[in-house]
Write a protein that holds these residues in place. Structure first.
Motif, short mmCIF file in Angstrom:
data_model
loop_
_atom_site.label_atom_id
_atom_site.label_comp_id
_atom_site.label_asym_id
_atom_site.label_seq_id
_atom_site.Cartn_x
_atom_site.Cartn_y
_atom_site.Cartn_z
N SER A 1 0.55 -1.19 -0.06
CA SER A 1 0.14 -0.27 -0.32
C SER A 1 1.11 1.63 0.27
O SER A 1 1.95 1.50 0.17
N GLY A 2 0.02 2.57 -0.91
CA GLY A 2 0.97 3.28 -0.68
C GLY A 2 0.78 4.69 0.41
O GLY A 2 0.18 4.06 1.69
N LEU A 3 1.98 5.88 0.91
CA LEU A 3 1.41 6.05 2.36
C LEU A 3 -0.02 6.61 2.81
O LEU A 3 -0.35 6.93 3.49
N ASN A 4 -0.77 6.82 1.49
CA ASN A 4 -2.16 7.01 1.77
C ASN A 4 -3.21 6.30 1.67
O ASN A 4 -4.39 5.93 1.70
N GLY A 5 -2.29 5.31 1.71
CA GLY A 5 -3.29 3.65 1.93
C GLY A 5 -4.21 2.92 0.76
O GLY A 5 -5.16 2.18 1.16
N VAL A 6 -3.75 3.91 -0.46
CA VAL A 6 -3.97 3.28 -1.54
C VAL A 6 -2.89 1.29 -2.16
O VAL A 6 -2.14 1.93 -1.92
N MET A 7 -4.21 0.30 -1.67
CA MET A 7 -3.48 -0.55 -2.71
C MET A 7 -3.33 -0.93 -4.17
O MET A 7 -3.90 -0.03 -5.20
N GLN A 8 -1.95 -1.47 -3.84
CA GLN A 8 -1.19 -1.49 -5.36
C GLN A 8 -0.83 -3.63 -5.67
O GLN A 8 -0.56 -4.02 -4.21
N LEU A 9 -0.57 -3.94 -6.93
CA LEU A 9 -0.15 -5.10 -7.51
C LEU A 9 0.32 -4.67 -8.39
O LEU A 9 0.04 -5.05 -9.59
N SER A 10 1.47 -5.44 -7.92
CA SER A 10 2.80 -6.17 -9.10
C SER A 10 3.10 -6.34 -9.41
O SER A 10 2.74 -8.48 -8.69
N ARG A 11 2.67 -7.41 -10.47
CA ARG A 11 3.36 -8.48 -11.61
C ARG A 11 3.50 -8.36 -12.00
O ARG A 11 4.27 -7.73 -13.18
N SER A 12 4.85 -9.84 -11.74
CA SER A 12 6.04 -9.85 -13.27
C SER A 12 5.76 -11.62 -13.74
O SER A 12 5.03 -12.58 -13.20
N ARG A 13 5.47 -11.52 -15.55
CA ARG A 13 5.39 -12.58 -15.88
C ARG A 13 7.20 -13.14 -17.07
O ARG A 13 6.65 -13.76 -17.25
N ASN A 14 7.83 -12.34 -16.38
CA ASN A 14 9.61 -13.06 -16.69
C ASN A 14 9.94 -13.06 -15.86
O ASN A 14 11.18 -13.07 -15.76
N PHE A 15 10.10 -14.01 -15.02
CA PHE A 15 10.53 -14.36 -13.60
C PHE A 15 11.40 -13.37 -12.67
O PHE A 15 12.47 -13.19 -12.46
N GLY A 16 10.31 -12.06 -13.10
CA GLY A 16 11.38 -10.73 -11.37
C GLY A 16 11.89 -9.81 -12.78
O GLY A 16 12.20 -8.69 -12.22
N ASP A 17 11.73 -9.87 -13.85
CA ASP A 17 12.79 -9.03 -15.09
C ASP A 17 12.06 -7.38 -15.00
O ASP A 17 12.78 -6.73 -14.94
N ARG A 18 11.22 -7.79 -15.30
CA ARG A 18 10.33 -6.57 -15.39
C ARG A 18 8.50 -6.48 -14.94
O ARG A 18 8.09 -7.70 -14.53
N TRP A 19 7.82 -5.09 -14.24
CA TRP A 19 7.16 -5.30 -13.88
C TRP A 19 5.82 -4.17 -13.87
O TRP A 19 6.02 -3.39 -14.65
#
Length: 223
Positions: free
Chosen positions: A170-188
């Motif tokens: 979550s950001g400091l403002n409480g907005v939730m975030q979801l990050s995803r990688s489809r190449n073993f963590g190289d790009r998100w």
């Protein structure tokens, strides 16, 4: 013991970790548990084994421990460059065991940075991403976060998104975030839940077909 995480490689063999460097091991499906010497007093909050012998435990103070003998001995992993200046790593593995993953926080002045690292030698070193970017072993997923995060790896053989990586925070403002990688963590890539209620302490998981389930503790609605 204040245990924080547990993992099983089969019906018999499991390892749990917790406060003050606690590690316990079972070889009979949890009927009995034997303590192991972690060699640290830091809280251990995450543990993962690829097979019955090879595993990684992670905890406060940037602690990463590694074993190749089922936990009979644990060694703290050296890292160069040094870990970011704060954080509690969480660990995971790719479905075939080729890669180990860790995520941690650093630079927690005006909000924390979230940084991802990858290992291709069962967690002994964390510089595998340098094969894609020489001299840059980590991927900065986010800045200005609250510092609370979770890592999930989709390991289901039947999943249409097998080996996708997900990190929630979550950001400091409480907005939730979801990050995803489809190449073993190289790009998100990142999705922001700006229209949803703010919160903290999110978690993410997937099912056997690859559907993603994301939940967090929301703020109480105004009266």
């Amino acid at each position: 013991e204040h245990l924080q995480d547990v993992t099983f490689t089969d019906a018999s063999n499991g390892t749990a970790v917790g406060w003050s460097g606690t590690i316990v091991r079972t070889t009979d499906g949890g009927v009995t548990w034997a303590p192991q010497n972690s060699g640290t007093i830091f809280w251990l909050l995450s543990v993962h084994f690829f097979d019955v012998n090879t595993g990684v435990a992670a905890g406060s103070g940037g602690t990463i421990l590694h074993t190749t003998d089922g936990g009979a001995t644990w060694a703290e992993v050296g890292f160069s460059p040094d870990w970011p200046d704060s954080g509690t790593p969480t660990v995971g593995w790719s479905s075939d065991g080729q890669f180990a993953y860790t995520v941690l926080t650093g630079g927690c002045g005006e909000g924390c940075h979230i940084v991802f690292y990858r290992s291709d030698d069962d967690g002994l070193t964390w510089t595998s991403l340098e094969t894609e970017s020489p001299g840059v072993p980590g991927r900065e997923i986010a800045v200005g976060t609250s510092g609370s995060y979770r890592l999930h790896v989709d390991q289901y053989e039947t999943s249409r998104h097998k080996d996708n990586l997900y990190v929630t925070y979550s950001g400091l403002n409480g907005v939730m975030q979801l990050s995803r990688s489809r190449n073993f963590g190289d790009r998100w890539s990142t999705h922001s839940f700006s229209q949803a209620p703010p919160g903290a302490g999110g978690d993410v998981t997937t099912d056997r077909v690859g559907d993603v389930y994301y939940a967090w503790r929301g703020d109480a609605p105004p009266e």
